[in-house]
Design a protein around this motif. Structure first.
Motif, PDB file in Angstrom:
ATOM      1  N   ILE A  91       1.022  -1.398   0.046  1.00  0.00           N
ATOM      2  CA  ILE A  91       0.145  -0.072  -0.030  1.00  0.00           C
ATOM      3  C   ILE A  91       0.822   1.337   0.198  1.00  0.00           C
ATOM      4  N   ASP A  92       1.890   1.199   0.693  1.00  0.00           N
ATOM      5  CA  ASP A  92       2.791   2.390   0.917  1.00  0.00           C
ATOM      6  C   ASP A  92       3.592   2.660  -0.670  1.00  0.00           C
ATOM      7  N   THR A  93       3.797   1.409  -1.174  1.00  0.00           N
ATOM      8  CA  THR A  93       4.206   1.593  -2.679  1.00  0.00           C
ATOM      9  C   THR A  93       3.198   2.247  -3.381  1.00  0.00           C
ATOM     10  N   MET A  94       2.213   1.715  -3.490  1.00  0.00           N
ATOM     11  CA  MET A  94       0.903   2.353  -4.301  1.00  0.00           C
ATOM     12  C   MET A  94       0.807   3.816  -4.123  1.00  0.00           C
ATOM     13  N   ARG A  95       1.037   4.357  -2.797  1.00  0.00           N
ATOM     14  CA  ARG A  95       0.828   5.684  -2.522  1.00  0.00           C
ATOM     15  C   ARG A  95       1.848   6.277  -3.180  1.00  0.00           C
ATOM     16  N   THR A  96       3.340   5.826  -3.234  1.00  0.00           N
ATOM     17  CA  THR A  96       4.265   6.654  -3.654  1.00  0.00           C
ATOM     18  C   THR A  96       3.797   6.737  -5.313  1.00  0.00           C
ATOM     19  N   LEU A  97       3.496   5.731  -5.839  1.00  0.00           N
ATOM     20  CA  LEU A  97       3.335   5.783  -7.233  1.00  0.00           C
ATOM     21  C   LEU A  97       2.259   6.932  -7.668  1.00  0.00           C
ATOM     22  N   GLN A  98       1.266   6.738  -6.755  1.00  0.00           N
ATOM     23  CA  GLN A  98       0.113   7.766  -7.056  1.00  0.00           C
ATOM     24  C   GLN A  98       0.646   9.155  -6.868  1.00  0.00           C
ATOM     25  N   ALA A  99       1.508   9.533  -5.969  1.00  0.00           N
ATOM     26  CA  ALA A  99       2.160  10.744  -5.649  1.00  0.00           C
ATOM     27  C   ALA A  99       2.966  11.111  -7.144  1.00  0.00           C
ATOM     28  N   LEU A 100       3.666  10.211  -7.471  1.00  0.00           N
ATOM     29  CA  LEU A 100       4.545  10.542  -8.628  1.00  0.00           C
ATOM     30  C   LEU A 100       3.739  10.756  -9.835  1.00  0.00           C
ATOM     31  N   GLY A 101       2.449  10.516  -9.823  1.00  0.00           N
ATOM     32  CA  GLY A 101       1.654  10.707 -11.080  1.00  0.00           C
ATOM     33  C   GLY A 101       1.431   9.547 -11.988  1.00  0.00           C
ATOM     34  N   ALA A 102       1.517   8.567 -11.717  1.00  0.00           N
ATOM     35  CA  ALA A 102       1.482   7.425 -12.552  1.00  0.00           C
ATOM     36  C   ALA A 102      -0.082   7.150 -13.214  1.00  0.00           C
ATOM     37  N   ASP A 103      -0.080   7.039 -14.371  1.00  0.00           N
ATOM     38  CA  ASP A 103      -1.540   6.931 -15.171  1.00  0.00           C
ATOM     39  C   ASP A 103      -1.901   5.560 -15.284  1.00  0.00           C
ATOM     40  N   MET A 104      -0.959   4.600 -15.306  1.00  0.00           N
ATOM     41  CA  MET A 104      -1.077   3.290 -15.230  1.00  0.00           C
ATOM     42  C   MET A 104      -0.073   2.345 -14.652  1.00  0.00           C
ATOM     43  N   LEU A 105      -0.400   1.224 -14.094  1.00  0.00           N
ATOM     44  CA  LEU A 105       0.529   0.614 -13.320  1.00  0.00           C
ATOM     45  C   LEU A 105       0.501  -0.910 -14.033  1.00  0.00           C
ATOM     46  N   VAL A 106       1.377  -1.369 -14.508  1.00  0.00           N
ATOM     47  CA  VAL A 106       1.482  -2.819 -14.926  1.00  0.00           C
ATOM     48  C   VAL A 106       2.235  -3.558 -13.601  1.00  0.00           C
ATOM     49  N   MET A 107       1.554  -4.645 -13.324  1.00  0.00           N
ATOM     50  CA  MET A 107       1.822  -5.160 -11.940  1.00  0.00           C
ATOM     51  C   MET A 107       2.005  -6.752 -12.029  1.00  0.00           C
ATOM     52  N   ARG A 108       3.173  -7.299 -11.821  1.00  0.00           N
ATOM     53  CA  ARG A 108       3.140  -8.815 -11.807  1.00  0.00           C
ATOM     54  C   ARG A 108       3.826  -9.036 -10.200  1.00  0.00           C
ATOM     55  N   HIS A 109       2.931  -9.970  -9.483  1.00  0.00           N
ATOM     56  CA  HIS A 109       3.237 -10.229  -8.051  1.00  0.00           C
ATOM     57  C   HIS A 109       2.990 -11.668  -7.806  1.00  0.00           C
ATOM     58  N   TRP A 110       3.728 -12.057  -6.769  1.00  0.00           N
ATOM     59  CA  TRP A 110       3.690 -13.621  -6.384  1.00  0.00           C
ATOM     60  C   TRP A 110       2.449 -13.831  -5.495  1.00  0.00           C
ATOM     61  N   GLU A 111       1.887 -12.923  -5.094  1.00  0.00           N
ATOM     62  CA  GLU A 111       0.746 -13.126  -4.200  1.00  0.00           C
ATOM     63  C   GLU A 111      -0.573 -12.879  -5.014  1.00  0.00           C
ATOM     64  N   ALA A 112      -1.528 -13.971  -5.027  1.00  0.00           N
ATOM     65  CA  ALA A 112      -2.709 -13.868  -5.741  1.00  0.00           C
ATOM     66  C   ALA A 112      -3.431 -12.648  -4.968  1.00  0.00           C
ATOM     67  N   GLY A 113      -4.116 -11.893  -5.950  1.00  0.00           N
ATOM     68  CA  GLY A 113      -4.909 -10.655  -5.400  1.00  0.00           C
ATOM     69  C   GLY A 113      -4.018  -9.364  -5.280  1.00  0.00           C
ATOM     70  N   ALA A 114      -2.783  -9.408  -5.364  1.00  0.00           N
ATOM     71  CA  ALA A 114      -2.122  -8.130  -5.174  1.00  0.00           C
ATOM     72  C   ALA A 114      -2.571  -6.922  -6.015  1.00  0.00           C
ATOM     73  N   PRO A 115      -2.783  -7.149  -7.407  1.00  0.00           N
ATOM     74  CA  PRO A 115      -3.275  -6.261  -8.387  1.00  0.00           C
ATOM     75  C   PRO A 115      -4.645  -5.743  -7.870  1.00  0.00           C
ATOM     76  N   TYR A 116      -5.370  -6.429  -7.397  1.00  0.00           N
ATOM     77  CA  TYR A 116      -6.852  -6.050  -7.016  1.00  0.00           C
ATOM     78  C   TYR A 116      -6.853  -4.971  -5.661  1.00  0.00           C
ATOM     79  N   LEU A 117      -5.687  -5.303  -4.769  1.00  0.00           N
ATOM     80  CA  LEU A 117      -5.420  -4.176  -3.719  1.00  0.00           C
ATOM     81  C   LEU A 117      -5.022  -3.206  -4.373  1.00  0.00           C
ATOM     82  N   ALA A 118      -4.062  -3.295  -5.096  1.00  0.00           N
ATOM     83  CA  ALA A 118      -3.347  -2.035  -5.745  1.00  0.00           C
ATOM     84  C   ALA A 118      -4.598  -1.196  -6.212  1.00  0.00           C
TER      85      ALA A 118
END
Length: 315
Positions: A91-118
């Motif tokens: 969640i803190d990583t997502m907040r950082t990306l939001q503050a930096l102005g990302a328009d889209m995030l492509v995410m691969r994660h070892w944990e099922a459901g992580a992109p849904y949380l993001a």
């Protein structure tokens, strides 16, 4: 027309019309990629972040090329070289990306459901590039496009997915994607790798059946998709030996003769040649494995374009 959704997390909640729109847009992107200059200004000014918590070659590279071909600003972030290594939460990583102005995030994660949380935390669009064993929607879309490109239509085809179904996010997204487009899907593998959760899905999806006999499953198949044995995810005891697995579930020329004469051979890669597929078949005229890789760039360009909701036409 844009997709009327913010994120691409899986195909289970997509309609056939939405999948058709993505495939039609992919065809337009394929035309762009056939030009001497493959870049268009469509997403100029947009910032896309590739955030990969797992190693990747094909998926990461094709998302990167897709973003560059649409003239977006691209930031590549590897979890092993980020503040994640210092204990930063998702969640803190997502907040950082939001503050930096990302328009889209492509995410691969070892944990099922992580992109849904993001996606629940970000205003930006989130594209699931693979989460645990759960889903890999862009892979399923490129598989759909590859088959449609060769066969013209998907409805009525028989797709057999063979191998390590238990650990395969590719299988899970493909059974939804092909089913939504009117194909019949057969999941085939040893009982230890075709598990109760897959059986539960199959019981609720009329287009999915289960088989533990590859010779039986492959009969009259239009498409045969082989899966890699994901030994890095496996607990011990799931397989007696690789030799026995190859004997019962490896794709050979003899077995392939039971499929339709023009049946396609697919594999999401990387391949364990001699285990799930023989080298002769992997590089045969029926194999469209290299086409899958090539089509990945066009599919991911289409995803970016449609999720961006831009009114600018594809140049």
């Amino acid at each position: 027309m844009p997709l009327e959704r913010k994120d691409l997390l899986d195909l289970d909640d997509f309609s056939s019309e939405e999948i058709t729109l993505l495939l039609e847009t992919t065809a337009a992107m394929t035309e762009i990629l056939s030009r001497p200059i493959r870049r268009v200004p469509t997403l100029r000014g947009k910032t896309i972040v590739n955030m990969f918590y797992e190693a990747s070659t094909r998926t990461r590279s094709s998302f990167e090329l897709a973003a560059k071909n649409l003239s977006a600003d691209l930031v590549n972030v590897s979890a092993s070289q980020s503040s994640v290594e210092k204990g930063e939460s998702l969640i803190d990583t997502m907040r950082t990306l939001q503050a930096l102005g990302a328009d889209m995030l492509v995410m691969r994660h070892w944990e099922a459901g992580a992109p849904y949380l993001a996606a629940s935390w970000l205003h930006a669009s989130v594209i699931n590039a693979g989460d645990g064993w759960h889903a890999h929607p862009s892979q399923a879309l490129l598989d759909l496009y590859t088959v449609q490109e060769r066969r013209g239509a998907i409805e009525g085809l028989k797709l057999v997915i063979v191998g390590d179904i238990l650990h395969s996010r590719v299988a899970r997204s493909n059974l939804w994607g092909f089913g939504k487009m009117g194909a019949r899907v057969v999941l085939c593998g040893p009982p230890t790798l075709v598990t109760p959760d897959i059986l539960g899905i199959a019981e609720n999806l009329p287009w999915v059946t289960i088989s533990y006999d590859l010779d039986e499953a492959i009969a009259d198949a239009d498409v045969v998709m082989m899966l890699r044995l994901q030994r890095e995810r496996m607990a011990s005891g799931l397989l007696p030996s690789l030799r026995e697995y190859a004997a019962r579930f490896g794709l050979t020329q003899k077995r392939m003769r039971r499929a339709r004469p023009n049946a396609l051979i697919m594999h999401p890669g990387p391949m364990n040649q001699g285990v799930e597929i023989t080298p002769e078949l992997a590089y045969s005229e029926q194999a469209v494995i290299e086409d899958q890789v090539a089509n990945g760039v066009a599919v991911r360009m289409a995803i970016f374009y449609l999720l961006a909701g831009t009114s600018e036409r594809i140049a």
